[in-house]
Design a protein around this motif. Structure first.
Motif, mmCIF file in Angstrom:
data_model
loop_
_atom_site.group_PDB
_atom_site.id
_atom_site.type_symbol
_atom_site.label_atom_id
_atom_site.label_comp_id
_atom_site.label_asym_id
_atom_site.label_seq_id
_atom_site.Cartn_x
_atom_site.Cartn_y
_atom_site.Cartn_z
ATOM 1 N N VAL A 32 -0.385 -4.532 5.537
ATOM 2 C CA VAL A 32 -0.191 -4.133 4.384
ATOM 3 C C VAL A 32 0.037 -5.210 3.087
ATOM 4 O O VAL A 32 -0.271 -5.534 1.992
ATOM 5 N N SER A 33 0.525 -6.638 3.933
ATOM 6 C CA SER A 33 0.677 -7.643 2.978
ATOM 7 C C SER A 33 -0.839 -8.209 2.442
ATOM 8 O O SER A 33 -1.004 -8.631 1.575
ATOM 9 N N ARG A 34 -1.715 -8.028 3.361
ATOM 10 C CA ARG A 34 -3.158 -8.427 2.963
ATOM 11 C C ARG A 34 -3.592 -7.304 1.908
ATOM 12 O O ARG A 34 -4.290 -7.670 1.073
ATOM 13 N N LEU A 35 -3.292 -6.300 2.149
ATOM 14 C CA LEU A 35 -3.781 -5.246 1.210
ATOM 15 C C LEU A 35 -2.908 -5.467 -0.195
ATOM 16 O O LEU A 35 -3.827 -5.321 -1.446
ATOM 17 N N ALA A 36 -1.797 -5.775 -0.177
ATOM 18 C CA ALA A 36 -1.217 -6.240 -1.471
ATOM 19 C C ALA A 36 -2.025 -7.079 -2.361
ATOM 20 O O ALA A 36 -1.864 -7.345 -3.604
ATOM 21 N N GLU A 37 -2.342 -8.468 -1.501
ATOM 22 C CA GLU A 37 -3.128 -9.489 -1.824
ATOM 23 C C GLU A 37 -4.287 -9.092 -2.684
ATOM 24 O O GLU A 37 -4.869 -9.382 -3.731
ATOM 25 N N GLN A 38 -5.086 -7.926 -2.078
ATOM 26 C CA GLN A 38 -6.342 -7.298 -2.646
ATOM 27 C C GLN A 38 -6.000 -6.435 -3.774
ATOM 28 O O GLN A 38 -6.999 -6.690 -4.806
ATOM 29 N N VAL A 39 -5.341 -5.682 -3.898
ATOM 30 C CA VAL A 39 -4.997 -4.457 -5.006
ATOM 31 C C VAL A 39 -4.481 -5.196 -5.990
ATOM 32 O O VAL A 39 -4.689 -4.675 -7.270
ATOM 33 N N GLY A 40 -3.509 -6.193 -6.084
ATOM 34 C CA GLY A 40 -2.964 -6.818 -7.134
ATOM 35 C C GLY A 40 -1.771 -5.867 -7.597
ATOM 36 O O GLY A 40 -1.272 -4.972 -7.057
ATOM 37 N N PRO A 41 -1.428 -6.344 -8.806
ATOM 38 C CA PRO A 41 -0.300 -5.582 -9.514
ATOM 39 C C PRO A 41 -0.707 -4.477 -10.384
ATOM 40 O O PRO A 41 -1.875 -4.391 -10.481
ATOM 41 N N GLY A 42 0.170 -3.581 -10.327
ATOM 42 C CA GLY A 42 -0.217 -2.068 -11.396
ATOM 43 C C GLY A 42 -0.420 -0.989 -10.614
ATOM 44 O O GLY A 42 -0.455 0.054 -11.099
ATOM 45 N N ILE A 43 -0.324 -0.954 -9.146
ATOM 46 C CA ILE A 43 -0.282 0.315 -8.537
ATOM 47 C C ILE A 43 1.058 0.743 -8.511
ATOM 48 O O ILE A 43 2.019 0.126 -7.832
ATOM 49 N N ASN A 44 1.217 2.079 -9.049
ATOM 50 C CA ASN A 44 2.567 2.506 -8.730
ATOM 51 C C ASN A 44 2.970 3.308 -7.330
ATOM 52 O O ASN A 44 3.734 3.374 -7.004
ATOM 53 N N THR A 45 1.659 4.120 -6.921
ATOM 54 C CA THR A 45 1.875 4.956 -5.762
ATOM 55 C C THR A 45 1.107 4.985 -5.045
ATOM 56 O O THR A 45 -0.182 4.895 -5.512
ATOM 57 N N ILE A 46 1.381 5.103 -3.646
ATOM 58 C CA ILE A 46 0.442 4.948 -2.692
ATOM 59 C C ILE A 46 0.323 6.285 -2.111
ATOM 60 O O ILE A 46 1.372 6.867 -1.777
ATOM 61 N N LYS A 47 -0.800 6.949 -1.993
ATOM 62 C CA LYS A 47 -1.094 8.266 -1.481
ATOM 63 C C LYS A 47 -1.294 8.052 0.012
ATOM 64 O O LYS A 47 -2.282 7.421 0.294
ATOM 65 N N LEU A 48 -0.426 8.625 1.161
ATOM 66 C CA LEU A 48 -0.667 8.294 2.361
ATOM 67 C C LEU A 48 -0.461 9.525 3.030
ATOM 68 O O LEU A 48 0.676 9.882 3.301
ATOM 69 N N ASN A 49 -1.232 9.867 3.937
ATOM 70 C CA ASN A 49 -0.955 11.059 4.837
ATOM 71 C C ASN A 49 -0.607 10.602 6.125
ATOM 72 O O ASN A 49 -1.332 10.066 6.940
ATOM 73 N N VAL A 50 0.585 10.515 6.237
ATOM 74 C CA VAL A 50 1.367 10.021 7.515
ATOM 75 C C VAL A 50 1.274 10.973 8.623
ATOM 76 O O VAL A 50 1.575 12.117 8.427
ATOM 77 N N ASP A 51 1.125 10.316 9.737
ATOM 78 C CA ASP A 51 1.306 11.272 10.857
ATOM 79 C C ASP A 51 2.238 10.796 11.706
ATOM 80 O O ASP A 51 3.112 9.863 11.256
ATOM 81 N N ALA A 52 2.515 11.504 12.958
ATOM 82 C CA ALA A 52 3.741 11.148 13.943
ATOM 83 C C ALA A 52 3.626 9.895 14.572
ATOM 84 O O ALA A 52 4.547 9.716 15.362
ATOM 85 N N SER A 53 2.539 9.191 14.472
ATOM 86 C CA SER A 53 2.212 8.046 15.642
ATOM 87 C C SER A 53 3.168 6.992 15.006
ATOM 88 O O SER A 53 3.635 6.774 13.869
ATOM 89 N N PRO A 54 3.467 5.966 15.943
ATOM 90 C CA PRO A 54 4.282 4.668 15.478
ATOM 91 C C PRO A 54 3.595 3.921 14.322
ATOM 92 O O PRO A 54 4.339 3.494 13.482
ATOM 93 N N PHE A 55 2.035 4.011 14.377
ATOM 94 C CA PHE A 55 1.484 3.213 13.302
ATOM 95 C C PHE A 55 1.774 3.952 11.832
ATOM 96 O O PHE A 55 1.925 3.106 10.900
ATOM 97 N N GLY A 56 1.440 5.265 12.039
ATOM 98 C CA GLY A 56 1.861 5.909 10.717
ATOM 99 C C GLY A 56 3.182 5.564 10.057
ATOM 100 O O GLY A 56 3.261 5.612 8.734
ATOM 101 N N GLN A 57 4.033 5.701 10.939
ATOM 102 C CA GLN A 57 5.460 5.498 10.556
ATOM 103 C C GLN A 57 5.728 4.052 10.063
ATOM 104 O O GLN A 57 6.253 3.964 8.936
ATOM 105 N N ALA A 58 5.096 3.405 10.708
ATOM 106 C CA ALA A 58 5.150 1.739 10.341
ATOM 107 C C ALA A 58 4.365 1.262 8.999
ATOM 108 O O ALA A 58 4.762 0.691 8.222
#
Length: 142
Positions: A45-71
């Motif tokens: 996510v830190s690497r993603l923030a570097e790539q997308v830059g500022p201005g994104i208000n909302t992230i659409k994420l289909n979270v599953d019950a896995s530990p990674f989805g929650q993380a």
């Protein structure tokens, strides 16, 4: 021997998809421990923030019950993103759909995150107490 394996993993991660193979749904194995999932999600996510830059208000994420989805959800919120986990999104805000996949190869977790035209991938050595990068981050822009 370890360095050629890392290079091979990077090549596999960066070259195994085409423009039509973008991640559209999430898949994460329940094999990752919560500490490992948190470490991986925080790193990517830190690497993603570097790539997308500022201005994104909302992230659409289909979270599953896995530990990674929650993380992933926790890491995105930690970076200040509003995370929409249902279909109701304010269309007036700038938003980005994020999908992820976690696969395993020779004892390492291979993790991809896709966000719009950006795809990040990295291999991780995992344990019950955490995870550490086992390859450089692969960044692909469509």
């Amino acid at each position: 021997m370890q360095k050629p394996l890392q290079c091979l993993l990077v090549l596999v991660l960066s070259g195994c998809t085409t423009a039509t193979d973008d991640l559209t749904d999430n898949s994460a194995s329940r094999e990752l421990s919560s500490p490992a999932a948190s470490a991986i999600a925080g790193d990517l996510v830190s690497r993603l923030a570097e790539q997308v830059g500022p201005g994104i208000n909302t992230i659409k994420l289909n979270v599953d019950a896995s530990p990674f989805g929650q993380a992933m959800e926790a890491a995105l919120k930690g970076w200040g993103y509003a995370v929409a986990t249902d279909q109701k999104i304010d269309e007036k805000k700038r938003q980005l759909a994020v999908a992820y996949a976690v696969d395993y190869f020779e004892g390492q977790a291979l993790v991809r995150i896709s966000a719009g035209s950006i795809e990040l991938a990295r291999a991780y050595a995992t344990s019950a107490t955490g995870a550490s990068p086992a390859s450089p981050v692969s960044v692909r822009r469509n």
